[in-house]
Write a protein that holds these residues in place. Structure first.
Motif, mmCIF file in Angstrom:
data_model
loop_
_atom_site.group_PDB
_atom_site.id
_atom_site.type_symbol
_atom_site.label_atom_id
_atom_site.label_comp_id
_atom_site.label_asym_id
_atom_site.label_seq_id
_atom_site.Cartn_x
_atom_site.Cartn_y
_atom_site.Cartn_z
ATOM 1 N N ARG A 79 0.835 -1.206 0.000
ATOM 2 C CA ARG A 79 0.000 0.000 0.000
ATOM 3 C C ARG A 79 0.870 1.257 0.000
ATOM 4 O O ARG A 79 0.570 2.226 -0.695
ATOM 5 N N ALA A 80 1.931 1.239 0.805
ATOM 6 C CA ALA A 80 2.826 2.400 0.875
ATOM 7 C C ALA A 80 4.174 1.956 1.418
ATOM 8 O O ALA A 80 4.277 0.951 2.139
ATOM 9 N N ALA A 81 5.197 2.699 1.048
ATOM 10 C CA ALA A 81 6.535 2.379 1.541
ATOM 11 C C ALA A 81 7.388 3.644 1.555
ATOM 12 O O ALA A 81 7.300 4.478 0.654
ATOM 13 N N TYR A 82 8.169 3.761 2.612
ATOM 14 C CA TYR A 82 9.147 4.841 2.698
ATOM 15 C C TYR A 82 10.501 4.173 2.909
ATOM 16 O O TYR A 82 10.703 3.402 3.857
ATOM 17 N N VAL A 83 11.439 4.453 2.007
ATOM 18 C CA VAL A 83 12.759 3.851 2.096
ATOM 19 C C VAL A 83 13.808 4.949 1.930
ATOM 20 O O VAL A 83 13.770 5.697 0.951
ATOM 21 N N LEU A 134 24.435 7.257 9.642
ATOM 22 C CA LEU A 134 23.167 6.564 9.848
ATOM 23 C C LEU A 134 22.994 5.419 8.854
ATOM 24 O O LEU A 134 23.557 5.431 7.764
ATOM 25 N N LYS A 135 22.167 4.438 9.219
ATOM 26 C CA LYS A 135 21.883 3.314 8.337
ATOM 27 C C LYS A 135 20.602 3.572 7.552
ATOM 28 O O LYS A 135 19.690 4.238 8.040
ATOM 29 N N PRO A 136 20.503 3.037 6.346
ATOM 30 C CA PRO A 136 19.254 3.167 5.586
ATOM 31 C C PRO A 136 18.106 2.509 6.354
ATOM 32 O O PRO A 136 18.285 1.493 7.023
ATOM 33 N N LEU A 137 16.926 3.110 6.248
ATOM 34 C CA LEU A 137 15.769 2.558 6.960
ATOM 35 C C LEU A 137 14.588 2.438 6.004
ATOM 36 O O LEU A 137 14.524 3.071 4.960
ATOM 37 N N PHE A 182 8.859 -1.428 10.545
ATOM 38 C CA PHE A 182 9.941 -0.449 10.392
ATOM 39 C C PHE A 182 11.254 -1.168 10.683
ATOM 40 O O PHE A 182 11.394 -1.832 11.721
ATOM 41 N N THR A 183 12.218 -1.064 9.785
ATOM 42 C CA THR A 183 13.516 -1.718 9.995
ATOM 43 C C THR A 183 14.641 -0.877 9.410
ATOM 44 O O THR A 183 14.406 0.061 8.643
ATOM 45 N N ALA A 230 11.848 -5.181 6.091
ATOM 46 C CA ALA A 230 10.603 -4.589 6.588
ATOM 47 C C ALA A 230 9.390 -5.400 6.121
ATOM 48 O O ALA A 230 8.458 -5.651 6.907
ATOM 49 N N ILE A 231 9.381 -5.818 4.867
ATOM 50 C CA ILE A 231 8.271 -6.629 4.362
ATOM 51 C C ILE A 231 8.210 -7.959 5.088
ATOM 52 O O ILE A 231 7.134 -8.410 5.514
#
Length: 551
Positions: A408-412, A420-423, A439-440, A452-453
């Motif tokens: 439905r939605a994703a923020y990467v 910082l690490k990618p989230l 959230f990961t 995350a999935i």
């Protein structure tokens, strides 16, 4: 003339001289054991005087293998020969291989000696080596650029001195098959003139050939020399070696085996080796792994494409009878698995064959639907089509309405040069349990998105872990790749993933998007949908389609 051809493998000597190759003692022992299983006749283990490490490697091999001769290389001087003997003296059948150049260019610029001096050194070296072992081989380095009369004189004298194998190397890959045939024939005639032919004809004395591939003729030259009377071939696994490499063992052996009829017709007897050909591919893969020298896909016998068929016309022929496009059985050299490779040139026969090999039997009507969908969605998109992608097309065609998940939605996030690490934060619509979120963080954007999935859907995503999945929710990533359709920054990204579950079931998913992270998300969710659909309805669907195909 004897019909036996002896295989002298120099992978661990000349092969290791390939630029960039450096083997440990344990690496060398592992390759030597593989060569022993392959049943080569001689392993040239190295050049002991070259370094303490080379000495130890030769010594270790000599003490490890028992069903094969172990040879050590030595220049034509006492120090080299003494050192070689110290390294191989504990071998079951130790061979000293001594050499000196015989071409005028080497004599003038490298050795700075006359022909008479070189002849004397060659004879002395053979006599000295003979004190240690009856198995003495002499090589006339750069033989193919040597004066033939002088070369013949050297050959005759080293045999009289005790050499039982005389190597006529094409050191710089200079000769051509007809010329090499004539040279070996000339030397055979020289033995007749010196009353040494009977020893040669009985096999007591043997001509050997060692061909380099600078003009791409190493294998052809070696075979030509065998026709002229040589009975030992010096070669390497995968053809590795100095510069362009050596004659490839696998090509020599299989040429003799597959074209047995030609050699028997030409010589009155077939030429035979003792090689266990089923060990060729495993040995090739081991050498490639330990040396770091990858085998080109189109390499004869051992290349990944050597028995692969993607063309629809070829696939149809091979399916009907392998002999239409294959001159040998892949199993004969140690290959396993199907030779049919799905790709843009594949036809309906290949699709039908692949599906049936996975238990799917379809009616002509259903097969037409699947082939058309395969052609539209996959055939021109993926360079390599795993069988799981084709099975996924069947699941999409008949079970897509039952797929549970949709992004439905994703923020990467994607970070460069930051601590910082990618989230990733995702929102997945589950048709059975409403919406799920997670959230990961990850080592990269796609890694974070995949984790995350998996977290949102309750899966344990193992990435490329060596451990196999052990529970229903464990998933291991078997393959991941991204390709671009088109050119430039506005190309369509195509992502493919292959997953494996705890039962060993593999599924593939495909995702397309102008954003490669979005393409990856779609691919993973597609694979998970297919996996769950197969678990609940897969076997039932197979039975239904098979029944429909029969009726």
């Amino acid at each position: 003339m004897i019909s036996r051809v002896y295989i002298f493998d120099t992978t661990l000597r000349d092969g290791e001289q390939s630029p960039g190759v450096s083997l440990t003692v344990e690496d060398k022992k592992e390759i030597a054991r593989a060569l022993e299983r392959l049943q080569v006749d001689v392993i040239e283990a190295g050049f002991p005087v070259a370094s303490p490490g080379d000495f130890e490697g030769v010594k270790a091999i000599a003490e490890t293998v028992r069903d094969v001769q172990v040879a050590a290389l030595a220049r034509a001087n006492e120090k080299d020969i003494d050192t070689a003997w110290e390294a191989i003296k504990n071998a079951a059948a130790p061979r000293i291989h001594t050499f000196i150049a015989t071409s005028d260019i080497h004599l003038q610029y490298k050795l700075r000696k006359t022909r008479e001096q070189v002849l004397e050194l060659a004879v002395q070296a053979v006599k000295h080596a003979k004190k240690y072992t009856p198995f003495v081989e002499f090589s006339a380095e750069d033989a193919t650029r040597s004066n033939w009369d002088y070369l013949a004189q050297v050959v005759v004298e080293v045999i009289k001195a005790g050499a039982v194998t005389v190597n006529i190397p094409d050191t710089v890959g200079y000769t051509v098959p007809q010329e090499y045939y004539e040279l070996i024939s000339y030397l055979v005639e020289a033995l007749k003139q010196a009353d040494l032919y009977d020893r040669f004809a009985s096999g007591e004395v043997c001509f050997s050939v060692h061909c380099h591939n600078d003009l791409g003729l190493a294998v052809a030259n070696s075979l030509s020399a065998l026709l002229a009377g040589a009975r030992q071939v010096e070669c390497t696994i995968n053809g590795i070696g100095e510069r362009a490499g050596n004659a490839a063992l696998e090509e020599i052996v299989m040429a003799l085996k597959i074209r047995r009829d030609f050699f028997e017709k030409t010589l009155g007897t077939p030429l035979e080796t003792r090689i266990d050909t089923t060990q060729i591919v495993p040995t090739s893969q081991l050498v490639s792994k330990l040396t770091g020298m990858m085998v080109q896909p189109n390499k004869a016998i051992v290349g990944a494409n050597a028995f692969a068929h993607e063309s629809g016309i070829h696939q149809h022929g091979v399916i009907m009878h392998r002999g239409t496009y294959e001159i040998m059985d892949p199993k004969e050299v140690g290959w396993t698995g199907s030779a049919i490779v799905l790709g843009k040139h594949s036809g309906r026969h290949a699709v039908k064959f692949k599906l049936e090999s996975r238990g799917w039997k379809l009616s002509p009507e259903d097969l037409a639907k699947i082939f058309e969908r395969f052609r539209q969605e996959i055939k021109d998109v993926l360079r390599t089509v795993h069988d799981e992608y084709l099975e996924g097309v069947v699941l999409d065609e008949f079970l897509e309405e039952q797929y549970r998940y949709k992004v439905r939605a994703a923020y990467v996030s994607s970070l460069y040069g930051a601590p910082l690490k990618p989230l990733a934060q995702v929102e997945i619509l589950d048709q059975e349990k409403d919406t799920r979120t997670a959230f990961t963080v990850g080592v990269g954007s796609i890694d974070a998105a995949f984790k995350a999935i998996a977290k949102a859907l309750g899966y344990n995503f193992m990435g490329t872990a060596e451990n196999k999945p052990s529970t229903e929710k464990d998933l291991r990533l078997i393959d991941f790749h991204i390709d671009a359709v088109g050119k430039g920054t506005e190309s369509l990204g195509v992502c493919g993933v292959v997953l494996e579950d705890y039962q060993g079931k593999r599924v593939a998913g495909l995702g397309k998007d102008y954003d490669i992270v979005a393409a990856g998300l779609k691919a993973l969710v597609n694979a998970l949908n297919r996996l769950e659909a197969y678990r609940t309805k897969g076997e039932e669907l197979k039975a239904e389609l098979a029944k429909k195909a029969v009726t």
